[in-house]
Design an enzyme around this catalytic site. Structure first.
Site, mmCIF file in Angstrom:
data_model
loop_
_atom_site.group_PDB
_atom_site.id
_atom_site.type_symbol
_atom_site.label_atom_id
_atom_site.label_comp_id
_atom_site.label_asym_id
_atom_site.label_seq_id
_atom_site.Cartn_x
_atom_site.Cartn_y
_atom_site.Cartn_z
ATOM 1 N N ASN A 397 31.180 -73.623 27.395
ATOM 2 C CA ASN A 397 29.997 -72.810 27.661
ATOM 3 C C ASN A 397 30.283 -71.748 28.730
ATOM 4 O OD1 ASN A 397 27.391 -71.798 28.026
ATOM 5 N ND2 ASN A 397 26.446 -73.772 27.622
ATOM 6 N N ASP A 398 30.273 -72.139 29.982
ATOM 7 C CA ASP A 398 30.419 -71.150 31.068
ATOM 8 C C ASP A 398 31.738 -70.373 30.974
ATOM 9 O OD1 ASP A 398 27.992 -71.998 32.159
ATOM 10 O OD2 ASP A 398 28.987 -73.602 33.273
ATOM 11 N N VAL A 399 32.792 -71.013 30.479
ATOM 12 C CA VAL A 399 34.111 -70.371 30.478
ATOM 13 C C VAL A 399 34.246 -69.300 29.396
ATOM 14 C CG1 VAL A 399 35.261 -72.378 31.485
ATOM 15 C CG2 VAL A 399 35.113 -72.152 28.997
ATOM 16 N N ALA A 438 26.777 -74.580 34.854
ATOM 17 C CA ALA A 438 26.370 -73.672 35.932
ATOM 18 C C ALA A 438 24.864 -73.423 35.921
ATOM 19 C CB ALA A 438 27.113 -72.352 35.797
#
Length: 471
Positions: A397-399, A438
């Site tokens: 997700n965040d990456v 996050a």
């Protein structure tokens, strides 16, 4: 009986000071070679074996030291530790490894602190130098202990992973830090046991204060940092006990943990000094940024993705924590094998902090026997995304959030990402539209070239493999 048994062995070996120094040096070399082996998946197993050999030799050598005269409690501790530790190590899931590392860090910190405090009472007529070593070991150990407990609680879900902040937090933390140093200096000057208890209590509280304002996305860095702290606590304890090997081992752990923390800070575009002071990654605008993403979500099926993949020239799979939770690595390996048979170039793209600790994805892919040549690090594959036909994001997700590059108000802004959004077609396998660790929405999910495949990652990967086999 136990003591006489060890004394007999000790008298038979009759090791002198030079022999102990040589054996400790050999242990240090084995630890360093072990760390060297861990630098690459191909050599990681050998590195682990060398480090285990070094630790076994270290324990046996220390047991033969003339200063060790009573083995009863030592053996009891080893047996108790084995009874508790072996079942945990055997049953621990790969998704829970970060929590395990965090709690082990807390044990190391607590051991260093207890030894330091215990040495205050053992060293009757101690010197300021002795008290300085006790101060260093106790405060670093207790800060590591309480901080690791908070990290463990956040990673395990016992606490909310979101940052806990309050007004003037950094100033308050700084004042608490000064109070700890002041009481520590008074202890060193006068040897007052009440000052020992005071700085120990403040260090315990400071560990909590430093970790609670750190958000979930930055927790891998915290685990690495606390690992480094536990090493430095061991160094201080080594000076207190005058144990050369403990100083060497602690230095290796402390410095390697610090280097890893620095590398991860670079990968996440975080300030190393902010990490040391605590409170990094806590952005008051995170909530606003999390709500900023709009757009339409397109939904697709595994059959749709299979059709696009078998008509592609190149496919990149981006694994994340969702893959680890679903244990989808074996099914994805099967997908890769089928695509390879169809002469479609397939690779796995790894972000340095994918999952919840460095190397998390590499270990899982190695477990599924994914060839190392099919695994690419972020810096080596980002330039290829613009020419990639299909990207399959599995539980990451965040990456892969493009806001990290494009939206300055995002708490992720500046963090290097896998630039999957540049591919011609992107499929994201995910259970829901919930935000990542996050706590921010992902703009990738609503881009024109992206389709969502909702469901369990393993089940989706198995449907993909079945559809590819039929075509």
């Amino acid at each position: 009986m136990l003591n006489s048994y060890f004394e007999t062995i000790k008298n038979t070996l009759n090791l002198n000071a030079d022999a102990f120094a040589l054996l400790y040096l050999a242990c240090g070399v084995l630890f360093i070679l072990g760390l060297k082996g861990l630098s690459h998946p191909r050599s990681a197993r050998r590195g682990n074996l060398l480090a285990m050999l070094g630790m076994g030799l270290a324990i046996l050598t220390t047991l033969m030291h003339p200063s060790v005269t009573d083995y009863t409690w030592i053996v009891a501790g080893i047996v108790a530790g084995a009874i508790v530790g072996v079942p945990i190590a055997l049953k621990i899931k790969m998704t829970s490894m970060p929590q395990l590392v965090a709690i082990l860090n807390s044990f190391g910190g607590l051991a260093a602190a207890l030894i330091g405090i215990g040495m205050h009472f053992a060293l009757a007529g101690d010197t300021a130098g002795d008290r300085t070593e006790i101060f260093m070991g106790a405060w670093i150990g207790l800060l590591t202990f309480s901080g690791s407990i908070i990290a463990f609680s956040k990673l395990s879900g016992y606490m909310k992973s979101a940052a806990i902040t309050f007004p003037m937090q950094h100033v308050f933390n700084l004042l608490v830090g000064f109070a700890m140093i002041a009481t520590g200096v008074l202890y060193i000057q006068h040897g007052d046991v009440n000052m020992l208890y005071a700085f120990a209590a403040i260090a315990f509280v400071l560990g909590i204060l430093i970790i609670i304002p750190i958000g979930g996305a930055d927790m891998p860095v915290v685990v690495s940092l606390l690992n480094s702290y536990s090493g430095w606590a061991a160094v201080a304890t080594g000076f207190t006990l005058e144990n050369t090997l403990l100083i060497i081992t602690g230095s290796v752990v402390g410095s390697s943990g610090a280097i890893l923390t620095y590398v991860m800070c670079k990968a996440m575009n975080r300030s190393f000094f902010n990490v040391l002071l605590g409170g990094f990654g806590a952005d008051d605008d995170a909530g606003a940024a999390a709500m900023a993403t709009g757009g339409t979500v397109k939904q697709a099926s595994a059959d749709d993705a299979a059709f696009m993949m078998e008509n592609a020239n190149s496919v990149v799979v981006v694994p994340g924590y969702g893959m680890a939770v679903a244990q989808a690595q074996h099914a994805l390996r099967e997908v890769m094998d089928i695509l390879d048979e169809k002469n479609i170039k397939t690779r796995f793209a790894i972000h340095p902090v994918a999952g919840r600790m460095p190397g998390h994805m590499n270990v899982l892919l190695a477990e599924a026997d994914v060839p190392y040549e099919n695994v690419a690090e972020m810096d080596n594959i980002n330039a290829d995304f613009s020419t990639t036909d299909v990207v399959l994001v599995v539980g990451a997700n965040d990456v892969v959030n493009p806001d990290a590059k494009n939206v300055k108000s995002s708490p992720l802004y500046g963090m290097p990402i896998l630039e999957a959004y540049k591919a011609k077609t992107v499929y994201v396998v995910k259970r829901s539209m919930n935000a990542g660790y996050a706590g921010v929405d992902n703009a990738l999910f609503t881009m024109d070239n992206t389709s969502m495949i909702f469901g369990d990652a393993k089940e989706v990967a198995e449907r993909l493999a079945a559809a590819l086999k039929m075509n």
